[in-house]
Design a protein around this motif. Structure first.
Motif, PDB file in Angstrom:
ATOM      1  N   TRP A 189     -57.255 -27.028 -21.003  1.00 27.07           N
ATOM      2  CA  TRP A 189     -56.229 -28.026 -21.361  1.00 27.07           C
ATOM      3  C   TRP A 189     -56.333 -28.367 -22.858  1.00 27.07           C
ATOM      4  O   TRP A 189     -57.402 -28.746 -23.345  1.00 27.07           O
ATOM      5  CB  TRP A 189     -56.425 -29.279 -20.536  1.00 27.07           C
ATOM      6  CG  TRP A 189     -56.043 -29.079 -19.094  1.00 27.07           C
ATOM      7  CD1 TRP A 189     -54.828 -29.238 -18.567  1.00 27.07           C
ATOM      8  CD2 TRP A 189     -56.914 -28.726 -18.046  1.00 27.07           C
ATOM      9  NE1 TRP A 189     -54.845 -28.990 -17.233  1.00 27.07           N
ATOM     10  CE2 TRP A 189     -56.147 -28.657 -16.868  1.00 27.07           C
ATOM     11  CE3 TRP A 189     -58.293 -28.410 -17.952  1.00 27.07           C
ATOM     12  CZ2 TRP A 189     -56.668 -28.333 -15.630  1.00 27.07           C
ATOM     13  CZ3 TRP A 189     -58.812 -28.083 -16.733  1.00 27.07           C
ATOM     14  CH2 TRP A 189     -58.018 -28.035 -15.574  1.00 27.07           C
ATOM     15  N   LEU A 190     -55.235 -28.211 -23.546  1.00 27.39           N
ATOM     16  CA  LEU A 190     -55.187 -28.536 -24.980  1.00 27.39           C
ATOM     17  C   LEU A 190     -54.666 -29.964 -25.117  1.00 27.39           C
ATOM     18  O   LEU A 190     -53.510 -30.246 -24.768  1.00 27.39           O
ATOM     19  CB  LEU A 190     -54.270 -27.549 -25.718  1.00 27.39           C
ATOM     20  CG  LEU A 190     -54.640 -26.056 -25.561  1.00 27.39           C
ATOM     21  CD1 LEU A 190     -53.591 -25.175 -26.244  1.00 27.39           C
ATOM     22  CD2 LEU A 190     -56.014 -25.792 -26.123  1.00 27.39           C
ATOM     23  N   GLU A 191     -55.538 -30.882 -25.590  1.00 30.11           N
ATOM     24  CA  GLU A 191     -55.175 -32.303 -25.638  1.00 30.11           C
ATOM     25  C   GLU A 191     -55.256 -32.827 -27.087  1.00 30.11           C
ATOM     26  O   GLU A 191     -56.071 -32.355 -27.907  1.00 30.11           O
ATOM     27  CB  GLU A 191     -56.125 -33.125 -24.763  1.00 30.11           C
ATOM     28  CG  GLU A 191     -56.028 -32.775 -23.298  1.00 30.11           C
ATOM     29  CD  GLU A 191     -57.002 -33.580 -22.469  1.00 30.11           C
ATOM     30  OE1 GLU A 191     -56.818 -33.662 -21.242  1.00 30.11           O
ATOM     31  OE2 GLU A 191     -57.978 -34.127 -23.039  1.00 30.11           O
ATOM     32  N   LYS A 192     -54.436 -33.810 -27.277  1.00 30.03           N
ATOM     33  CA  LYS A 192     -54.462 -34.542 -28.548  1.00 30.03           C
ATOM     34  C   LYS A 192     -55.558 -35.595 -28.472  1.00 30.03           C
ATOM     35  O   LYS A 192     -56.077 -35.881 -27.388  1.00 30.03           O
ATOM     36  CB  LYS A 192     -53.113 -35.214 -28.801  1.00 30.03           C
ATOM     37  CG  LYS A 192     -51.969 -34.237 -29.014  1.00 30.03           C
ATOM     38  CD  LYS A 192     -50.659 -34.989 -29.215  1.00 30.03           C
ATOM     39  CE  LYS A 192     -49.501 -34.028 -29.389  1.00 30.03           C
ATOM     40  NZ  LYS A 192     -48.208 -34.723 -29.611  1.00 30.03           N
ATOM     41  N   PRO A 193     -55.863 -36.234 -29.590  1.00 32.05           N
ATOM     42  CA  PRO A 193     -56.874 -37.301 -29.526  1.00 32.05           C
ATOM     43  C   PRO A 193     -56.486 -38.417 -28.583  1.00 32.05           C
ATOM     44  O   PRO A 193     -57.371 -39.054 -27.993  1.00 32.05           O
ATOM     45  CB  PRO A 193     -56.957 -37.774 -30.970  1.00 32.05           C
ATOM     46  CG  PRO A 193     -56.579 -36.588 -31.784  1.00 32.05           C
ATOM     47  CD  PRO A 193     -55.523 -35.874 -31.015  1.00 32.05           C
ATOM     48  N   ASP A 194     -55.204 -38.629 -28.416  1.00 29.07           N
ATOM     49  CA  ASP A 194     -54.811 -39.669 -27.463  1.00 29.07           C
ATOM     50  C   ASP A 194     -54.711 -39.131 -26.040  1.00 29.07           C
ATOM     51  O   ASP A 194     -54.127 -39.769 -25.170  1.00 29.07           O
ATOM     52  CB  ASP A 194     -53.470 -40.266 -27.883  1.00 29.07           C
ATOM     53  CG  ASP A 194     -52.376 -39.201 -27.968  1.00 29.07           C
ATOM     54  OD1 ASP A 194     -52.716 -37.989 -27.748  1.00 29.07           O
ATOM     55  OD2 ASP A 194     -51.225 -39.530 -28.204  1.00 29.07           O
ATOM     56  N   GLN A 195     -55.288 -37.939 -25.822  1.00 24.28           N
ATOM     57  CA  GLN A 195     -55.345 -37.275 -24.511  1.00 24.28           C
ATOM     58  C   GLN A 195     -53.970 -36.880 -23.990  1.00 24.28           C
ATOM     59  O   GLN A 195     -53.796 -36.634 -22.806  1.00 24.28           O
ATOM     60  CB  GLN A 195     -56.057 -38.167 -23.483  1.00 24.28           C
ATOM     61  CG  GLN A 195     -57.506 -38.412 -23.797  1.00 24.28           C
ATOM     62  CD  GLN A 195     -58.194 -39.216 -22.720  1.00 24.28           C
ATOM     63  OE1 GLN A 195     -57.539 -39.714 -21.794  1.00 24.28           O
ATOM     64  NE2 GLN A 195     -59.509 -39.363 -22.833  1.00 24.28           N
TER      65      GLN A 195
END
Length: 745
Positions: A189-195
């Motif tokens: 899963w590729l997530e941003k810092p804000d998930q």
């Protein structure tokens, strides 16, 4: 007993060699059965050893293969964990981050080129793909993988794993270059810092290439390894070797359907062995992921063919077969040797027993040296020669047997010339028995003269029996005809007089009843009964036609009664009977009436001396005093004479003074009644019968009465009386008959 002398030792081996070894039918059957049981037992034992050896080899292979499968399972698990780590590295790649920040075509091209280079250098990596946050396909390396959207369960908040964890899919198939390729994909899963999600990275990994990477852990190419899921579907491990029965041959086939028995064992345990008809199987269950939420369990299955086990064990099998053949031959030889040993032992023992029984039998044995001096003797020899056994040793054979010098010299000469000498020696001079002596050469023990073996047999009883038989023959060789018969009268032995009398010409195939059929035939049962009761029987034979003369013979049959009371032998003697009827004599006187005349001429003179008146009015009585059943033409002389004398005495007491009695035949009387008519004669007969009955003498007496006819001779007169006697015997009332009678006025 035999003394322990060196001179007699060679007799034992001679007896053993003569006796020999004889394989009886029973022993041959025993040997055959033992050899058969040995062969059958060795075949069973050999098969058992080979089977156990093959099974042992199978167990060793299974143990080794199980250890290998454990190692392979660990390596596969480590490999999958490493792939997860590698997928995380790919997800953190700078090129991927740059592309996600600035999704331009140039950045995409750089990223795809980087991925393609990774796919080329990593054999098990089949491809890399990128999906957007909604799970839609964006781009990937060149591959045949599906470009469909990701399953909803892997998207957003519905997923079970965290953002930094890697999802590993179950094994699936993809067609590559015309063949199915088993693979699994891993999703990051590729997530941003804000998930929040930026997309999804997927790597595709080949199971076959993964197994090829760890191939050095395999012990043999002939022991393939199969990868199956928990439903029995085959995902990897199809071998290029000849297919094994019941095993799936293509990827995606079900072991559960092709080999239910094996699958039943696998489904019930996580590891184990299974021995089938064609191969031995080893299996172990492997878990590819360590996450508790995901269950990626697979079976690693390996097998080895039984024929491969047999081929591996063939060298040992040949060694076992050769060893079994050698042991069988050795055991068979031991069996034969044991039987031969027992036969030899029994033969030797039998020879010793035979020698002992011969030497200690009822015959006397003496062993003497070449100088005729006694070496050994048995007790019977000492008993026969009347010399103590201890004194016989070193005693001269001539002195022991009381031989004179001439006889001794002849004996020694004949023994050494012809090998044997025999004679009958009598030791009566020393109150000894008569011996049948046989001297022969014993087996040689040296180059000198052989020893002498003397056999002594007591024939005293035989000699005495021969002498008695000779005396019996002399006793029977007399003028009296004598015959010996059995209880049935069958001739056993006859003397020459009997043979000549009966004209038998030496033929003994006769019996007394047939030889004297007219005299003895009907009376034989009664005669044998009397012999049994009284010991003998005596009677007259009235002129048998077989005899050369017509005189009567007196037969005496004397029986020999056995212990059981039955007659076993009968001695028969035939002598000339005493002449009871005197020959004609010239007599000038008329006998007194009280005299019983003895012959017919006396009666004729008496009848002639009567006056004409007395003669013409006379009557004649013919009395038969022989009871029916006593005798017909042959009589028991003693009984009949006694009866006749009693009747005669009674008649003399009662007869009138002028009547005359004639003793005509044995059993018949004639009475002349002068001056008596038929009526008076009949009354006289009645009175006589009453007197005889009152004295117990009237049984079986018949009287015939005849009257004189003028001009008759005495012979005619007597013939008429005989006719009357026949009538009397036919009259059952009074036994008195009359013929040619008349009544005087």
């Amino acid at each position: 007993m035999l003394k322990k002398k060196p001179s007699i030792h060679p007799l034992a081996p001679l007896l053993s060699l003569t006796q020999g070894l004889h394989w009886s039918h029973q022993r041959l059957l025993a040997v055959a059965s033992q050899l058969s049981m040995l062969v059958i037992g060795m075949i069973i034992l050999t098969n058992l050893i080979i089977t156990l050896g093959e099974r042992r080899l199978q167990e060793e292979w299974a143990t080794q293969r199980y250890s290998e499968l454990q190692t392979i399972g660990t390596l596969i698990t480590d490999k999958v964990a490493f792939q997860q780590f590698r997928t995380q590295l790919f997800a953190k790649d700078e090129l991927l981050k740059q592309y996600l920040k600035n999704p331009t075509s140039s950045q995409q091209q750089k990223l795809q080129e980087s991925w393609q280079e990774l796919v080329q250098h990593i054999p098990e990596l089949l491809g890399i793909a990128l999906f957007d946050p909604q799970g839609n396909y964006k781009f990937s390396t060149a591959s045949n993988f599906s470009k469909d959207a990701l399953p909803p369960a892997l998207l957003g908040s519905s997923r079970n794993l965290g953002g930094k964890e890697i999802y590993t899919s179950p094994l699936e198939f993809v067609p590559l270059e015309g063949m199915l390729e088993p693979y699994m994909y891993q999703l990051a899963w590729l997530e941003k810092p804000d998930q929040s999600s930026m997309g999804y990275l997927i790597t595709y990994n080949s199971m076959v290439q993964m197994l090829e990477a760890i191939k050095p852990a395999f012990s043999s190419n002939k022991s393939p390894m199969l990868v199956l899921d928990t439903q029995g579907l085959l995902y990897a491990g199809v071998s290029n070797l000849a297919p094994l029965p019941h095993m799936p041959e293509t990827l995606g086939a079900s072991l559960r359907q092709s080999y239910p028995a094996l699958w039943r064992e696998m489904s019930m345990s996580n590891f184990g062995q299974f021995h089938g008809e064609d191969a031995t199987f080893v299996y172990i269950k492997v878990e590819l992921t360590a996450q508790p939420e995901l269950h990626r369990d697979y079976f690693l299955l390996s097998y080895i063919r039984n024929e491969d086990i047999a081929a591996r064990f063939s060298q040992w099998q040949n060694i076992v077969i050769v060893a079994a053949l050698i042991l069988t031959m050795l055991a068979a030889w031991v069996i034969l040797l044991s039987h031969m040993y027992r036969l030899q032992h029994r033969s030797r023992q039998y020879s010793i027993d035979v020698a002992n029984s011969l030497f200690n039998s009822d015959m006397g044995f003496i062993l003497a040296n070449e100088h005729a001096r006694i070496i050994s003797a048995n007790p019977k020899a000492a008993e026969f020669t009347l010399v103590p056994l201890d004194d016989l040793t070193d005693r001269s054979l001539q002195r022991t047997l009381n031989l004179d010098d001439v006889t001794h010299a002849q004996m020694m000469d004949q023994v050494y010339r012809s090998g044997e000498w025999s004679a009958q020696l009598s030791l009566e001079s020393i109150d000894g028995p008569t011996l049948k002596t046989r001297v022969r050469q014993a087996p040689r023990i040296s180059r000198g003269l052989p020893n002498l073996l003397v056999t002594l047999e007591d024939i005293s009883e035989l000699t005495s029996s021969r002498q008695q038989a000779f005396l019996s023959d002399l006793l029977c060789d007399n003028t009296v005809a004598t015959a010996l018969t059995d209880a049935t009268g069958k001739l056993i032995k006859i003397n020459p007089v009997f043979d000549q009398l009966m004209q038998l010409n030496g033929d003994l195939n006769h019996d007394l009843a047939s030889l004297l059929a007219n005299d003895l035939g009907n009376q034989w049962p009664r005669i044998t009964a009397q012999i049994s009761m009284q010991g003998q029987w005596q009677g007259q034979i009235l002129c048998s036609p077989n005899l050369r003369h017509s005189n009567c013979l007196q037969a005496t049959l004397k029986g020999h009664v056995a212990a059981d009371g039955e007659i076993d032998y009968i001695v028969c003697t035939l002598e000339q009977a005493a002449d009871r009827i005197r020959g004609p004599e010239q007599r000038s006187f008329v006998p007194h009436r009280s005299t019983i005349l003895l012959n017919l001429p006396d009666l004729e003179r008496y009848f002639t001396s009567l006056t004409v008146q007395s003669r013409n009015h006379s009557s004649l009585l013919l009395m038969d005093i022989n009871p029916e059943g006593m005798l017909s033409h042959m009589s028991d002389i003693d009984q009949l004479e006694t009866r006749q004398q009693e009747v005669e005495v009674q008649l003399l007491l009662e007869i009138p003074a002028h009547y005359q009695i004639l003793h005509w035949q044995l059993g018949k009387l004639i009475v002349i009644l002068p001056d008596t008519d038929a009526i008076q004669a009949h009354h006289f007969a009645l009175n006589t019968m009453e007197k005889l009955n009152s004295n117990g003498l009237g049984e079986g007496i018949s009287i015939g009465i005849a009257s004189y006819q003028e001009g008759q001779t005495l012979e005619q007169y007597l013939s008429n009386a005989e006719v009357a006697l026949k009538r009397a015997k036919q009259n059952n009332d009074q036994n008195i008959g009359q013929a040619f009678t008349r009544h005087h006025p």
